[in-house]
Design an enzyme around this catalytic site. Structure first.
Site, PDB file in Angstrom:
ATOM      1  N   HIS A 144      -4.799   1.890   7.473  1.00 29.91           N
ATOM      2  CA  HIS A 144      -3.410   2.369   7.572  1.00 29.91           C
ATOM      3  C   HIS A 144      -3.162   3.451   6.510  1.00 29.91           C
ATOM      4  O   HIS A 144      -2.585   4.508   6.813  1.00 29.91           O
ATOM      5  CB  HIS A 144      -2.472   1.168   7.374  1.00 29.91           C
ATOM      6  CG  HIS A 144      -1.013   1.508   7.309  1.00 29.91           C
ATOM      7  ND1 HIS A 144      -0.086   1.008   8.198  1.00 29.91           N
ATOM      8  CD2 HIS A 144      -0.302   2.270   6.441  1.00 29.91           C
ATOM      9  CE1 HIS A 144       1.118   1.469   7.878  1.00 29.91           C
ATOM     10  NE2 HIS A 144       1.019   2.230   6.807  1.00 29.91           N
ATOM     11  N   GLU A 145      -3.615   3.191   5.275  1.00 29.72           N
ATOM     12  CA  GLU A 145      -3.359   4.151   4.190  1.00 29.72           C
ATOM     13  C   GLU A 145      -4.191   5.421   4.367  1.00 29.72           C
ATOM     14  O   GLU A 145      -3.703   6.518   4.098  1.00 29.72           O
ATOM     15  CB  GLU A 145      -3.627   3.511   2.826  1.00 29.72           C
ATOM     16  CG  GLU A 145      -2.768   2.283   2.506  1.00 29.72           C
ATOM     17  CD  GLU A 145      -1.274   2.508   2.672  1.00 29.72           C
ATOM     18  OE1 GLU A 145      -0.805   3.652   2.504  1.00 29.72           O
ATOM     19  OE2 GLU A 145      -0.563   1.537   2.992  1.00 29.72           O
TER      20      GLU A 145
ATOM     21  N   HIS B 292      -2.561   7.835   6.627  1.00 35.06           N
ATOM     22  CA  HIS B 292      -1.521   8.671   6.002  1.00 35.06           C
ATOM     23  C   HIS B 292      -2.101   9.978   5.466  1.00 35.06           C
ATOM     24  O   HIS B 292      -1.437  11.007   5.469  1.00 35.06           O
ATOM     25  CB  HIS B 292      -0.866   7.926   4.828  1.00 35.06           C
ATOM     26  CG  HIS B 292       0.234   6.978   5.223  1.00 35.06           C
ATOM     27  ND1 HIS B 292       1.388   7.397   5.845  1.00 35.06           N
ATOM     28  CD2 HIS B 292       0.366   5.640   5.052  1.00 35.06           C
ATOM     29  CE1 HIS B 292       2.178   6.343   6.049  1.00 35.06           C
ATOM     30  NE2 HIS B 292       1.581   5.270   5.587  1.00 35.06           N
TER      31      HIS B 292
ATOM     32  N   GLY C 103       0.838  -1.192   0.000  1.00 39.26           N
ATOM     33  CA  GLY C 103       0.000   0.000   0.000  1.00 39.26           C
ATOM     34  C   GLY C 103       0.873   1.242   0.000  1.00 39.26           C
ATOM     35  O   GLY C 103       1.993   1.220   0.513  1.00 39.26           O
TER      36      GLY C 103
ATOM     37  N   CYS D   9       5.545  -0.117   7.280  1.00 41.51           N
ATOM     38  CA  CYS D   9       5.228   1.046   6.454  1.00 41.51           C
ATOM     39  C   CYS D   9       6.474   1.431   5.674  1.00 41.51           C
ATOM     40  O   CYS D   9       7.574   1.425   6.235  1.00 41.51           O
ATOM     41  CB  CYS D   9       4.793   2.191   7.372  1.00 41.51           C
ATOM     42  SG  CYS D   9       4.379   3.700   6.476  1.00 41.51           S
ATOM     43  N   LEU D  10       6.278   1.755   4.398  1.00 41.66           N
ATOM     44  CA  LEU D  10       7.438   2.153   3.583  1.00 41.66           C
ATOM     45  C   LEU D  10       8.071   3.444   4.110  1.00 41.66           C
ATOM     46  O   LEU D  10       9.232   3.707   3.843  1.00 41.66           O
ATOM     47  CB  LEU D  10       7.019   2.322   2.116  1.00 41.66           C
ATOM     48  CG  LEU D  10       6.562   1.028   1.426  1.00 41.66           C
ATOM     49  CD1 LEU D  10       6.075   1.313   0.017  1.00 41.66           C
ATOM     50  CD2 LEU D  10       7.686   0.001   1.408  1.00 41.66           C
TER      51      LEU D  10
ATOM     52  N   GLN E 103       3.067  10.033   1.139  1.00 42.66           N
ATOM     53  CA  GLN E 103       4.361   9.355   1.282  1.00 42.66           C
ATOM     54  C   GLN E 103       5.314   9.687   0.135  1.00 42.66           C
ATOM     55  O   GLN E 103       6.525   9.526   0.267  1.00 42.66           O
ATOM     56  CB  GLN E 103       4.163   7.829   1.351  1.00 42.66           C
ATOM     57  CG  GLN E 103       3.430   7.377   2.588  1.00 42.66           C
ATOM     58  CD  GLN E 103       3.277   5.870   2.588  1.00 42.66           C
ATOM     59  OE1 GLN E 103       2.311   5.339   2.055  1.00 42.66           O
ATOM     60  NE2 GLN E 103       4.247   5.173   3.158  1.00 42.66           N
TER      61      GLN E 103
HETATM   62 NI    NI Z   1       2.372   3.342   5.620  1.00 42.88          NI
END
Ligand code: NI
Length: 175
Positions: free
Chosen positions: A136-137, A140, A46, A94-95, A51
């Site tokens: 989660h997304e 963000h 995701g 998470c990236l 991000q």
């Molecule tokens: Ni994330």
């Protein structure tokens, strides 16, 4: 298509609230394609626009496994319209929080409304892992990272380690 640089925490831009997408035009479709390429390259399951330093309410997800064909989808201006009382716990990563994972408790089922890239409004009910990834997304888009759901102690340990990594090996885009 292009792989975009991913911001890593701690970063002030990751804490900002993203603006709604006003018009789904060629630039937004290009961004969706670039975000998918960036997510697959990472690799991740995701990715939300903040991000990659774009403060728009847009995210992409693909939960398929490595040896399966890609089945990506994107959500534009997603809204959580129902959350179950029942909770589930998943280990999240998470990236933007490299090398760290933690159990996060969230509603187990959700109903979400969003536009797709063809400007069609959709509503889906998601459970389990998909429900977690969507939440989660969407977090963000509101400047929230998964470690914000942990205790202060756990969050501070992660942030301290992330700062240490940044000092020794700069990653992400600096402003
Ligand atoms: Ni994330």
């Amino acid at each position: 298509m292009a792989v975009l640089p991913i911001l890593t925490a701690p970063h002030h831009r990751l804490k900002l609230k993203a603006e709604p997408v006003e018009k789904i035009d060629a630039a937004i479709c290009q961004l969706i394609d670039d975000m998918l390429e960036t997510m697959y390259a990472a690799p991740g399951i995701g990715l939300a626009a903040p991000q990659v330093n774009i403060l728009k309410r847009l995210l992409v997800i693909d939960l398929t496994k490595e040896n399966e064909p890609h089945t990506p989808f994107c959500m534009i201006n997603p809204e959580l319209i129902w959350l179950s009382d029942e909770k589930s716990t998943y280990k999240e990563g998470c990236l933007s929080v490299p090398r760290h994972y933690a159990d996060v408790v969230r509603p187990a089922s959700i109903r979400v409304r969003f536009s797709d890239r063809y400007n069609k409004t959709n509503e889906i009910v998601a459970d389990d892992r998909l429900a977690t990834v969507i939440q989660h997304e969407i977090d963000h888009l509101d400047g929230i990272l998964f470690f914000d759901h942990l205790t202060d102690l756990k969050r501070n340990i992660i942030i301290r380690k992330l700062i240490k990594i940044k000092k020794t090996k700069p990653v992400g885009v600096k402003f």
